[in-house]
Design an enzyme around this catalytic site. Structure first.
Site, PDB file in Angstrom:
ATOM      1  N   THR A 271      14.997  10.958   7.927  1.00 60.66           N
ATOM      2  CA  THR A 271      14.072  10.247   8.808  1.00 60.66           C
ATOM      3  C   THR A 271      14.306   8.738   8.773  1.00 60.66           C
ATOM      4  O   THR A 271      14.373   8.087   9.805  1.00 60.66           O
ATOM      5  CB  THR A 271      12.644  10.520   8.315  1.00 60.66           C
ATOM      6  OG1 THR A 271      12.650  10.421   6.882  1.00 60.66           O
ATOM      7  CG2 THR A 271      12.163  11.880   8.736  1.00 60.66           C
ATOM      8  N   PHE A 401       4.284   9.040  12.004  1.00 62.26           N
ATOM      9  CA  PHE A 401       4.186   9.510  10.629  1.00 62.26           C
ATOM     10  C   PHE A 401       3.239  10.700  10.506  1.00 62.26           C
ATOM     11  O   PHE A 401       2.781  11.029   9.403  1.00 62.26           O
ATOM     12  CB  PHE A 401       3.745   8.363   9.715  1.00 62.26           C
ATOM     13  CG  PHE A 401       4.810   7.293   9.544  1.00 62.26           C
ATOM     14  CD1 PHE A 401       5.919   7.524   8.743  1.00 62.26           C
ATOM     15  CD2 PHE A 401       4.713   6.081  10.206  1.00 62.26           C
ATOM     16  CE1 PHE A 401       6.915   6.561   8.588  1.00 62.26           C
ATOM     17  CE2 PHE A 401       5.699   5.111  10.056  1.00 62.26           C
ATOM     18  CZ  PHE A 401       6.800   5.346   9.249  1.00 62.26           C
ATOM     19  N   CYS A 408       2.607  11.367   6.544  1.00 66.24           N
ATOM     20  CA  CYS A 408       3.756  11.086   5.686  1.00 66.24           C
ATOM     21  C   CYS A 408       3.351  10.389   4.390  1.00 66.24           C
ATOM     22  O   CYS A 408       2.721   9.344   4.410  1.00 66.24           O
ATOM     23  CB  CYS A 408       4.743  10.205   6.451  1.00 66.24           C
ATOM     24  SG  CYS A 408       6.215   9.854   5.500  1.00 66.24           S
TER      25      CYS A 408
HETATM   26  C1  HEM Z   1       5.454  14.103   6.273  1.00 68.64           C
HETATM   27  C2  HEM Z   1       7.693  11.138   9.392  1.00 68.64           C
HETATM   28  C3  HEM Z   1       9.900   8.911   5.667  1.00 68.64           C
HETATM   29  C4  HEM Z   1       8.210  12.296   2.689  1.00 68.64           C
HETATM   30  C5  HEM Z   1       5.864  13.478   7.423  1.00 68.64           C
HETATM   31  C6  HEM Z   1       5.394  13.807   8.750  1.00 68.64           C
HETATM   32  C7  HEM Z   1       6.026  12.986   9.619  1.00 68.64           C
HETATM   33  C8  HEM Z   1       6.885  12.115   8.853  1.00 68.64           C
HETATM   34  C9  HEM Z   1       5.891  12.977  11.136  1.00 68.64           C
HETATM   35  C10 HEM Z   1       4.406  14.920   9.109  1.00 68.64           C
HETATM   36  C11 HEM Z   1       5.142  16.131   9.599  1.00 68.64           C
HETATM   37  C12 HEM Z   1       4.278  17.256  10.100  1.00 68.64           C
HETATM   38  O1  HEM Z   1       3.088  17.078  10.385  1.00 68.64           O
HETATM   39  O2  HEM Z   1       4.808  18.368  10.214  1.00 68.64           O
HETATM   40  C13 HEM Z   1       8.483  10.278   8.639  1.00 68.64           C
HETATM   41  C14 HEM Z   1       9.256   9.187   9.192  1.00 68.64           C
HETATM   42  C15 HEM Z   1       9.868   8.546   8.143  1.00 68.64           C
HETATM   43  C16 HEM Z   1       9.488   9.250   6.936  1.00 68.64           C
HETATM   44  C17 HEM Z   1       9.355   8.845  10.668  1.00 68.64           C
HETATM   45  C18 HEM Z   1      10.780   7.353   8.116  1.00 68.64           C
HETATM   46  C19 HEM Z   1      10.853   6.456   9.039  1.00 68.64           C
HETATM   47  C20 HEM Z   1       9.606   9.601   4.522  1.00 68.64           C
HETATM   48  C21 HEM Z   1      10.026   9.234   3.199  1.00 68.64           C
HETATM   49  C22 HEM Z   1       9.558  10.197   2.359  1.00 68.64           C
HETATM   50  C23 HEM Z   1       8.824  11.164   3.166  1.00 68.64           C
HETATM   51  C24 HEM Z   1      10.847   7.992   2.847  1.00 68.64           C
HETATM   52  C25 HEM Z   1       9.701  10.298   0.870  1.00 68.64           C
HETATM   53  C26 HEM Z   1       9.815   9.256   0.074  1.00 68.64           C
HETATM   54  C27 HEM Z   1       7.335  13.079   3.408  1.00 68.64           C
HETATM   55  C28 HEM Z   1       6.598  14.198   2.845  1.00 68.64           C
HETATM   56  C29 HEM Z   1       5.788  14.705   3.868  1.00 68.64           C
HETATM   57  C30 HEM Z   1       6.050  13.893   5.050  1.00 68.64           C
HETATM   58  C31 HEM Z   1       6.717  14.722   1.418  1.00 68.64           C
HETATM   59  C32 HEM Z   1       4.820  15.879   3.770  1.00 68.64           C
HETATM   60  C33 HEM Z   1       3.446  15.344   3.433  1.00 68.64           C
HETATM   61  C34 HEM Z   1       2.398  16.443   3.271  1.00 68.64           C
HETATM   62  O3  HEM Z   1       2.279  17.293   4.158  1.00 68.64           O
HETATM   63  O4  HEM Z   1       1.716  16.401   2.267  1.00 68.64           O
HETATM   64  N1  HEM Z   1       6.771  12.427   7.500  1.00 68.64           N
HETATM   65  N2  HEM Z   1       8.669  10.292   7.287  1.00 68.64           N
HETATM   66  N3  HEM Z   1       8.870  10.764   4.478  1.00 68.64           N
HETATM   67  N4  HEM Z   1       6.975  12.917   4.734  1.00 68.64           N
HETATM   68 FE1  HEM Z   1       7.722  11.540   5.963  1.00 68.64          FE
END
Ligand code: HEM
Length: 464
Positions: A271, A401, A408
């Site tokens: 991402t 996010f 996120c």
């Molecule tokens: C969840 C976007 C960077 C770890 C999400 C979700 C989105 C997202 C849209 C929700 C997905 C859903 O509802 O199905 C992004 C974007 C990023 C980014 C655009 C960078 C620009 C990161 C980074 C990490 C990360 C750097 C780890 C260090 C996670 C995790 C979840 C998550 C573990 C699941 C959270 C949960 O449901 O408890 N992210 N993310 N993401 N992201 Fe990110």
């Protein structure tokens, strides 16, 4: 508002709309359906499953109400569970491991912890600068590949103390290769025709070999920490190993640690690399925005080293990141499920969603909604995302996010990393498209990234 039926493209019995969907780029087809059917439409997949696709910003506030809609992994994300089970990203609503991991890991991803990661982020960003400097001005830099290397190395070093050293391998790492094909195949598997399993024997074998390769990498990281000990580190991995959940009194099991290590390796770098790649691409395509971004870096940072204090002094770069995420959200679609029969309000009417039915938010459309962003909603204009304007956006207009408790966990991490890398690159290089006549495409795995995006980087006066 008037209750309206959700329009649906005509499909075929059994296979539904699957034959109409571009298997390599489903989002393209969804975009075309959106242009034809308006703010919401429904598609059918093999097995009779129906998914609603929401395309207007008006629908988002209702869909963000976590008392009525919850994330429940569907489609490709459900397939991703083949590698990471009930890890944070792919957990189902009531799986207990989600709550335990969420409560233990939130502090390890909080603002103070991320500030403490700055020096390691700086170390790896410097290596990227050195690499590009060595290439010289006429070398075609495969921007997205190198940015994927830096984001993978950064995630693994900062959160797990593990050095992938992926700059030093000319080939793409086996882990990254496996991850790419695993994510792509996870998407393809949902569009499979309902044929007997043996028809997919070779695909299945390759798919589960990829799972093995990825889990072996995560196991390697865990083994190394168990062998070497934390050595004073208080990072995400150590929180996984030592943390006790205050609500249940439980620790994360070894299986859950492995699932979440892999989850972070996958979710935390693809991402971010997508965001960085799209941001450079947008800047190179918009000379005025490029000039303003570089002027800000020169004014705030000058030619000395970038410090953690600079991170809160780059409002234009932040606007560039927000605007890039608006037009090119790397996760361009996420899905929630109705907890009961309910209705959602759009611009043009309201729509009923029966209990258990999924609704996907198509961010490529939501984020370009003309009724929020105006007639120039397709244009890249960071000015509309400067702090005061950004804070006044209607709720639901910008969701790169995700939402609420399932939003996120790595947002702050990604933000600091991207600000640092863009600032350092702009400080050190003049950037150009390698061949401006070659169009840059978009590639979809589970995330979106630019495809065939080559740059030239010419060192500015003296490296820092
Ligand atoms: C969840 C976007 C960077 C770890 C999400 C979700 C989105 C997202 C849209 C929700 C997905 C859903 O509802 O199905 C992004 C974007 C990023 C980014 C655009 C960078 C620009 C990161 C980074 C990490 C990360 C750097 C780890 C260090 C996670 C995790 C979840 C998550 C573990 C699941 C959270 C949960 O449901 O408890 N992210 N993310 N993401 N992201 Fe990110």
């Amino acid at each position: 508002k008037e209750l309206r039926e959700i329009p649906a493209p005509r499909g075929w019995p059994i296979i539904g709309n699957v034959a109409q969907i571009d298997q390599n780029f489903p989002l393209r087809t969804f975009g075309e359906f959106a242009d034809q059917y308006g703010e919401i439409f429904a598609i059918r997949l093999p097995g009779g499953r129906k998914i609603n696709i929401a395309c207007s910003a008006a629908l988002v506030p209702d869909l963000s109400d976590e008392t009525r809609f919850k994330k429940n992994p569907q489609g490709a994300l459900e397939q991703v569970r083949n590698a990471v089970n009930d890890g944070l990203f792919t957990a189902r609503p009531n799986e207990p491991n989600w709550g335990i991991a969420h409560r233990i890991l939130m502090p390890a991803m909080g603002p103070m912890a991320i500030r403490g990661m700055f020096d390691e982020m700086h170390d790896l960003a410097t290596q990227l600068v050195m690499k590009w400097a060595r290439h010289g001005p006429s070398y075609p830099i495969m921007a997205t590949d190198d940015l994927t290397r830096v984001t993978l190395d950064t995630l693994a070093l900062c959160s797990m103390g593990f050095r992938f050293n992926s700059y030093y391998t000319p080939e793409v790492l086996p882990f990254l290769k496996s991850m790419g094909s695993f994510l792509q195949e996870s998407g393809r598997r949902i569009g499979r025709l309902p044929l007997p399993e043996f028809c997919y024997k070779s695909e299945n074998e390759a798919y589960f070999n990829d799972v093995k390769e990825m889990r072996a990498t995560a196991q390697g990281v865990l083994n190394e920490r168990k062998r070497e000990g934390p050595g004073g580190r208080k990072d995400l991995l150590q929180a996984m190993m030592d943390g006790v959940d205050k609500v249940t009194g439980q620790r994360m099991t070894d299986d859950s640690i492995l699932d979440n290590l892999l989850t972070f390796l996958v979710a935390g770098h693809e991402t971010t690399s997508g965001l960085l790649s799209f941001a450079f691409h947008e800047l190179l395509s918009s000379p005025e925005a490029y000039r303003k971004a570089r002027d800000e870096v020169d004014r705030v940072v000058g030619s000395g080293p970038i410090t953690v204090e600079h991170m809160s002094q780059l409002p234009y770069l932040e606007a560039v990141l927000r605007e890039t995420l608006r037009l090119s959200a790397p996760i361009a679609l996420y899905t929630v499920e109705a907890q009961d029969d309910t209705e959602i309000n759009g611009w043009d009417g309201k729509y009923s969603i029966p209990k258990g039915q999924p609704v996907s938010l198509l961010l490529t459309k939501v984020h370009r909604d003309k009724r929020v962003y105006g007639d120039d909603s397709l244009e890249f204009k960071p000015e509309r995302m400067l702090e005061d304007k950004f804070n006044k956006l209607p709720s639901g207009a910008w969701k790169p996010f995700g939402n609420g408790s399932r939003g996120c966990i790595g947002r702050g991490f990604a933000w600091q990393e991207c600000l640092l890398i863009i600032a350092m690159i702009l400080q050190n290089f003049d950037l150009f498209h390698f061949d401006p006549s070659q169009p840059v495409g978009i590639k979809q795995t589970l995330t979106l990234k630019p495809d065939k995006f080559f740059m030239r980087a010419i060192p500015r006066d003296g490296l820092n």
